[in-house]
Design a protein around this motif. Structure first.
Motif, PDB file in Angstrom:
ATOM      1  N   ALA A 100     -20.684  12.694 -46.321  1.00  0.00           N
ATOM      2  CA  ALA A 100     -20.490  13.414 -45.058  1.00  0.00           C
ATOM      3  C   ALA A 100     -19.137  13.070 -44.449  1.00  0.00           C
ATOM      4  O   ALA A 100     -18.422  13.949 -43.930  1.00  0.00           O
ATOM      5  N   ALA A 101     -18.761  11.782 -44.503  1.00  0.00           N
ATOM      6  CA  ALA A 101     -17.455  11.379 -43.970  1.00  0.00           C
ATOM      7  C   ALA A 101     -16.327  11.997 -44.781  1.00  0.00           C
ATOM      8  O   ALA A 101     -15.296  12.421 -44.234  1.00  0.00           O
ATOM      9  N   MET A 128     -23.098  16.252 -36.317  1.00  0.00           N
ATOM     10  CA  MET A 128     -23.521  15.159 -37.192  1.00  0.00           C
ATOM     11  C   MET A 128     -24.865  15.472 -37.841  1.00  0.00           C
ATOM     12  O   MET A 128     -25.148  14.998 -38.956  1.00  0.00           O
ATOM     13  N   ALA A 129     -25.703  16.273 -37.171  1.00  0.00           N
ATOM     14  CA  ALA A 129     -26.982  16.644 -37.771  1.00  0.00           C
ATOM     15  C   ALA A 129     -26.787  17.604 -38.936  1.00  0.00           C
ATOM     16  O   ALA A 129     -27.533  17.551 -39.923  1.00  0.00           O
ATOM     17  N   ARG A 176     -21.650  15.731 -25.693  1.00  0.00           N
ATOM     18  CA  ARG A 176     -22.580  14.925 -26.476  1.00  0.00           C
ATOM     19  C   ARG A 176     -23.432  15.814 -27.375  1.00  0.00           C
ATOM     20  O   ARG A 176     -23.655  15.492 -28.555  1.00  0.00           O
ATOM     21  N   ARG A 177     -23.883  16.935 -26.821  1.00  0.00           N
ATOM     22  CA  ARG A 177     -24.730  17.836 -27.588  1.00  0.00           C
ATOM     23  C   ARG A 177     -23.967  18.440 -28.765  1.00  0.00           C
ATOM     24  O   ARG A 177     -24.499  18.540 -29.874  1.00  0.00           O
ATOM     25  N   VAL A 178     -22.696  18.804 -28.562  1.00  0.00           N
ATOM     26  CA  VAL A 178     -21.889  19.379 -29.642  1.00  0.00           C
ATOM     27  C   VAL A 178     -21.681  18.363 -30.763  1.00  0.00           C
ATOM     28  O   VAL A 178     -21.795  18.662 -31.952  1.00  0.00           O
ATOM     29  N   TRP A 184     -15.313  10.681 -31.636  1.00  0.00           N
ATOM     30  CA  TRP A 184     -16.701  10.220 -31.714  1.00  0.00           C
ATOM     31  C   TRP A 184     -17.286  10.506 -33.096  1.00  0.00           C
ATOM     32  O   TRP A 184     -18.018   9.698 -33.659  1.00  0.00           O
ATOM     33  N   ILE A 185     -16.942  11.673 -33.661  1.00  0.00           N
ATOM     34  CA  ILE A 185     -17.419  12.015 -35.009  1.00  0.00           C
ATOM     35  C   ILE A 185     -16.893  11.003 -36.035  1.00  0.00           C
ATOM     36  O   ILE A 185     -17.621  10.525 -36.910  1.00  0.00           O
ATOM     37  N   GLY A 186     -15.586  10.657 -35.937  1.00  0.00           N
ATOM     38  CA  GLY A 186     -15.033   9.662 -36.855  1.00  0.00           C
ATOM     39  C   GLY A 186     -15.723   8.319 -36.718  1.00  0.00           C
ATOM     40  O   GLY A 186     -16.046   7.657 -37.717  1.00  0.00           O
ATOM     41  N   ASP A 187     -15.966   7.909 -35.448  1.00  0.00           N
ATOM     42  CA  ASP A 187     -16.658   6.631 -35.229  1.00  0.00           C
ATOM     43  C   ASP A 187     -18.074   6.678 -35.786  1.00  0.00           C
ATOM     44  O   ASP A 187     -18.567   5.698 -36.370  1.00  0.00           O
TER      45      ASP A 187
END
Length: 729
Positions: free
Chosen positions: A706-707, A637-638, A630-632, A671-674
């Motif tokens: 970003a996407a 995303m930040a 989760r942290r990674v 998760w990044i894609g979502d």
């Protein structure tokens, strides 16, 4: 040139521009947007001393435009003023006073006694000569004049000029019939006349001027239509030009800044065609006034007949009969003319409606059609005149029977004296009846079963009867054919089943619109609802965009422009989404849609962008990350970066090791894609709701970019967020 320079130097050019056409302002002719025609402007570059050719073209265009507005405004006013019957008030007041004065002068007992004495002497003479039928007819005529005369003489011309008289009834009848024949359900004369004037202003001034000035009708875009209307109302050409640039119609903006000889030629064509069309309408208006005044004149002349002439046998009685018949028939003729004029105006309106954005073409075609209309109108006038003469002569024959006894009274002699002759269909004294009889005989032959058997087709004398027969037989062949033992026609036939896909796709569009409405994204006849309906049709099995428009109509959409814009927006994505080099095709659609929305800035383009973003986010599994994974993911995303994404991909492929496993790395990628899809879909609604808000625009494009960056960086490795496997996959 010196005058224009002086005005520019003094700063009074704007006040002069606002003056419009002061000599025509009193006509108060407005289009459907409420703009007076005299405030219209031809927006173009005035040129300069260094561009003399452009200055000359601008001057010629200004002269053409001034003449065009004068002709159009004057003709529309004439047509509306004629059909409103306001012109009858001054005539009515003046003639009513004259009629009462004339009645007071000749409607006196002495004149009445003299006239009835002469009539009684003629009756006695007929009795002595043995013409008892004539004597009886004369007595009945005198009694009728004596009974009707006082009623008429009490208020001369009341039946003609009053609000419920022949003129008003004929006018209301004509407008009602014209409205009904052209599909209008309301028949309020005042309302329909106002609507006719607005339609004429739109069709002959607003839309043709836009085509002439800018090359196309800018009213098709709501924003440009509003900008043009506002600039014209301000009386400022510069405001018109700047408004076109602000609404995004760059083609119109460049056309306004670059006057050309092509515009001069177009102005000549429009000036000629519009002048011809509206001259015909003005000609019909003059005929209406003429027929009304003709009816008033005969009603005025009937005063002499009721005062004296009606009691005296011979031409004086015929004079009274002619005036009564002509007065009534004038109202009928006026009603016919109004029907013709109403049909003419409303037909032109419907013709313009069937050819949106092609006002100049309709003007040219209408000018050609008008030649036929003019010829037919001349025939109509001749037929009405002949019918009037026939009615008058028939009444005269009944009053003045020929020599001889009995009921006939020698009608043949009277006919000859009046120029009528025999009333047979083949006699020249009744023009047109022989032709009518011949046409009736041909109609009987055409509809006869024996003719159908003889010529082997139904109605053989009608145009294209052979083609119609062939088409009917071909259709029978399709519906009566059998495929695999089953009949094609009928409610359960195979041909009927071929049309069920239309019903299915309409239901798909209706269901998608209902979902959009429930989600707060608009319903039927909204841009966002239309975008959802288009997607519903294509997802529901629509094979091509040609099926979409019909399906939206079946789902209840009635705004044709909205349907067209929604289909165009989806068509743009079909054509250009594949040109975006992204792995995630849904994201590629979002990028193409955002480019289209930024270029067009229309509700349909914004709605399609929202639809693409929601599709991009739809169907995501909602991966949940825990602990270090989760942290990674949150750290990436930040601050998205190529190095951070590549490191996660290498852990997922086993090339590197980290504090999280390869399975966790695959989950992080999904998760990044979502997360990208969620952020794009969350920001798009605020953006399309208020595209002018800079913060909404920044947030959306930041999420989209970003996407895009993540998708580009992912293609450098073996696995991307769009193609990462699910756990255990």
């Amino acid at each position: 040139m010196l005058g224009a320079t002086a005005l520019a130097a003094s700063g009074d050019s704007e006040s002069v521009a606002n003056a419009g056409f002061p000599a025509l302002n009193w006509m108060n002719i407005r289009d459907s947007r409420g703009v007076e025609l005299t405030h219209y402007r031809f927006a173009t570059s005035p040129g300069s001393l260094f561009e003399p050719l452009e200055t000359a073209v601008a001057v010629v265009l200004g002269l053409e435009f001034a003449g065009y507005i004068v002709i159009v405004t004057g003709a529309i006013w004439v047509i509306g003023y004629t059909m409103s019957f306001h012109w009858l008030d001054p005539f009515g007041r003046a003639l009513s006073g004259i009629a009462r004065s004339l009645d007071a002068q000749i409607g006196i007992p002495m004149v009445l006694i003299v006239a009835t004495s002469i009539g009684a002497f003629i009756v006695a003479w007929f009795v002595l000569r043995g013409f008892h039928a004539r004597a009886a007819t004369q007595v009945v005529t005198m009694v009728g004049v004596a009974v009707i005369g006082p009623v008429f003489m009490a208020e001369p011309l009341e039946d003609v000029l009053s609000s419920h008289g022949l003129m008003s009834q004929g006018r209301d009848l004509g407008i009602s019939v014209a409205a009904g024949l052209t599909g209008h359900t309301y028949a309020d004369p005042a309302g329909l006349v106002a609507t006719m004037q607005e339609n004429l202003a739109d069709n002959f001034a607003r839309q043709p001027l836009q085509v002439w000035n800018f090359g196309h009708v800018i009213d098709d875009r709501a924003a440009c239509a509003a900008s043009w209307t506002a600039g014209v109302q301000r009386g400022s050409e510069s405001a018109v030009v700047s408004g076109l640039r602000a609404c995004g119609d760059l083609a119109a903006y460049h056309a306004a800044l670059n006057p050309s000889m092509g515009q001069v030629g177009s102005g000549l064509v429009m000036l000629l065609c519009a002048g011809i069309l509206l001259a015909f309408g003005a000609y019909l208006s003059v005929k209406i006034i003429w027929s009304a005044l003709d009816s008033i004149f005969h009603g005025f002349a009937a005063i002499f007949g009721f005062a004296a002439g009606g009691f005296v046998y011979g031409p004086t009685q015929t004079f009274l009969v002619r005036n009564l018949v002509d007065s009534f028939y004038g109202a009928v003729v006026m009603a016919v003319y109004i029907i013709y004029l109403g049909l003419y105006v409303l037909f032109l309106d419907n013709l313009f409606d069937q050819a949106p954005g092609q006002g100049t073409v309709v003007l040219i075609l209408g000018a050609v059609v008008e030649i036929v209309g003019l010829l037919q109108f001349r025939r109509l006038v001749g037929a009405l005149h002949q019918g009037n003469e026939w009615i008058v002569n028939r009444f005269a024959l009944a009053l003045q029977q020929g020599p001889g006894g009995g009921g006939a009274g020698g009608g043949g002699g009277g006919s000859t004296a009046l120029g009528m002759g025999s009333s047979g269909l083949d006699n020249a004294g009744v023009p047109g009846l022989g032709l009518i009889a011949g046409a009736a005989a041909l109609g009987t032959l055409n509809n006869n079963p024996a003719s159908a058997w003889l010529f082997n087709r139904v109605s053989p004398l009608e145009p294209h009867s052979m083609k119609r027969q062939s088409a009917m037989l071909d259709q029978w062949g399709v519906w009566n054919a059998r495929w695999n033992g089953e009949k094609a026609g009928g409610p359960d036939g195979l041909a009927t089943h071929a049309y069920l896909d239309r019903l299915h796709l309409s239901h798909a569009a209706r269901d998608a619109t209902a979902v959009a409405r429930n989600d707060g994204r608009g319903g039927v006849n909204t841009a966002r609802g239309a975008a959802a309906a288009v997607d519903g049709v294509l997802v529901g099995g629509g094979a091509f965009l040609g099926q979409v428009a019909a399906s939206l109509r079946g789902a209840g959409f009635t705004d044709e422009d909205m349907i067209q814009r929604a289909v165009e927006a989806r068509g743009y994505l079909y054509k250009h989404a594949g040109d975006v080099p992204l792995t995630d095709k849904n994201l590629a659609e979002v990028v193409a849609a955002s480019n289209y929305a930024a270029s067009m800035n229309t509700p349909a383009a914004h709605a399609e962008l929202e639809r693409a973003a929601l599709t991009y986010a739809f169907g995501r599994e909602g991966v949940e990350l825990q602990g270090s994974a989760r942290r990674v993911g949150e750290e990436y995303m930040a601050a998205p970066s190529r190095e951070g994404l590549n490191r996660i991909q290498k852990v997922a492929s086993g090339e590197e090791t980290a504090m999280y496993s390869a399975g966790d790395a695959a989950q992080i990628l999904r998760w990044i894609g979502d997360e990208h899809a969620g952020r794009v879909s969350e920001t798009v609604t605020d953006y399309i709701t208020d595209p002018s808000n800079a913060e909404n625009r920044r947030r959306f494009f930041a999420a989209q970019n970003a996407a895009i960056d993540t998708d580009y960086w992912a293609t450098e490795a073996t696995r991307s967020p769009a193609s990462a496997l699910a756990p255990g996959g």
